[in-house]
Motif scaffolding. Structure first.
Motif, PDB file in Angstrom:
ATOM      1  N   LEU A  76      62.242  12.648  20.790  1.00  0.00           N
ATOM      2  CA  LEU A  76      63.226  13.696  20.546  1.00  0.00           C
ATOM      3  C   LEU A  76      63.413  13.926  19.048  1.00  0.00           C
ATOM      4  O   LEU A  76      63.485  15.069  18.592  1.00  0.00           O
ATOM      5  CB  LEU A  76      64.560  13.335  21.201  1.00  0.00           C
ATOM      6  N   LEU A  77      63.441  12.856  18.279  1.00  0.00           N
ATOM      7  CA  LEU A  77      63.578  12.958  16.827  1.00  0.00           C
ATOM      8  C   LEU A  77      62.368  13.670  16.212  1.00  0.00           C
ATOM      9  O   LEU A  77      62.519  14.530  15.340  1.00  0.00           O
ATOM     10  CB  LEU A  77      63.750  11.576  16.208  1.00  0.00           C
ATOM     11  N   HIS A  78      61.176  13.352  16.689  1.00  0.00           N
ATOM     12  CA  HIS A  78      59.963  14.013  16.184  1.00  0.00           C
ATOM     13  C   HIS A  78      59.970  15.496  16.538  1.00  0.00           C
ATOM     14  O   HIS A  78      59.584  16.329  15.716  1.00  0.00           O
ATOM     15  CB  HIS A  78      58.710  13.338  16.734  1.00  0.00           C
ATOM     16  N   ALA A  79      60.402  15.835  17.746  1.00  0.00           N
ATOM     17  CA  ALA A  79      60.470  17.243  18.155  1.00  0.00           C
ATOM     18  C   ALA A  79      61.493  17.990  17.294  1.00  0.00           C
ATOM     19  O   ALA A  79      61.240  19.121  16.857  1.00  0.00           O
ATOM     20  CB  ALA A  79      60.845  17.345  19.627  1.00  0.00           C
ATOM     21  N   HIS A  80      62.623  17.357  17.022  1.00  0.00           N
ATOM     22  CA  HIS A  80      63.654  17.974  16.177  1.00  0.00           C
ATOM     23  C   HIS A  80      63.126  18.187  14.764  1.00  0.00           C
ATOM     24  O   HIS A  80      63.315  19.255  14.172  1.00  0.00           O
ATOM     25  CB  HIS A  80      64.905  17.097  16.156  1.00  0.00           C
ATOM     26  N   THR A  81      62.461  17.197  14.214  1.00  0.00           N
ATOM     27  CA  THR A  81      61.913  17.305  12.857  1.00  0.00           C
ATOM     28  C   THR A  81      60.866  18.411  12.783  1.00  0.00           C
ATOM     29  O   THR A  81      60.871  19.213  11.845  1.00  0.00           O
ATOM     30  CB  THR A  81      61.301  15.962  12.428  1.00  0.00           C
ATOM     31  N   THR A  82      59.998  18.477  13.775  1.00  0.00           N
ATOM     32  CA  THR A  82      58.972  19.526  13.802  1.00  0.00           C
ATOM     33  C   THR A  82      59.617  20.903  13.874  1.00  0.00           C
ATOM     34  O   THR A  82      59.211  21.827  13.163  1.00  0.00           O
ATOM     35  CB  THR A  82      58.026  19.319  14.997  1.00  0.00           C
ATOM     36  N   ALA A  83      60.643  21.046  14.698  1.00  0.00           N
ATOM     37  CA  ALA A  83      61.338  22.336  14.814  1.00  0.00           C
ATOM     38  C   ALA A  83      62.019  22.705  13.497  1.00  0.00           C
ATOM     39  O   ALA A  83      61.978  23.867  13.070  1.00  0.00           O
ATOM     40  CB  ALA A  83      62.361  22.279  15.941  1.00  0.00           C
ATOM     41  N   MET A  84      62.633  21.749  12.829  1.00  0.00           N
ATOM     42  CA  MET A  84      63.317  22.030  11.569  1.00  0.00           C
ATOM     43  C   MET A  84      62.321  22.426  10.480  1.00  0.00           C
ATOM     44  O   MET A  84      62.598  23.311   9.669  1.00  0.00           O
ATOM     45  CB  MET A  84      64.144  20.821  11.117  1.00  0.00           C
TER      46      MET A  84
END
Length: 110
Positions: A14-22
């Motif tokens: 979830l953290l990686h997905a959030h970072t990629t989206a940001m």
């Protein structure tokens, strides 16, 4: 024990997905701002390269310092991009945000 590592793995995903989206949102916003000041969106690559080089160079001093330096460089970039005034009229990328194009204005009066 297995359930705990699964929860940690899900949280990291979830953290990686959030970072990629940001990162994607940041690149899109920088590209739009660069177009607003009359520059090509390809300048985003130079900005990302500067950010990467400064963070990698600071990494030798420690992970916390590298994150701090990366954040500081990003804040300076955002400050500079925000301080440069946009072009008042249309440029090669179109009219400024919020200003209708000539074609849209002509449609209103026809």
């Amino acid at each position: 024990m297995f359930g705990g590592s699964l929860a940690v793995s899900a949280l990291l995903n979830l953290l990686h997905a959030h970072t990629t989206a940001m990162v994607a949102v940041t690149v899109v916003l920088w590209a739009g701002r660069l177009r607003d000041i009359g520059r090509s969106a390809w300048w985003v690559l130079a900005i990302v390269a500067l950010l990467a080089v400064s963070t990698i160079a600071a990494w030798s001093l420690g992970e916390d310092i590298a994150v701090g330096v990366g954040t500081l460089v990003e804040l300076v970039i955002v400050g500079v991009l925000g301080a440069i005034p946009g072009q008042p009229g249309p440029n090669r990328f179109g009219p400024p945000p919020g200003q209708p194009s000539v074609a849209q204005t002509a449609n209103v009066f026809s």
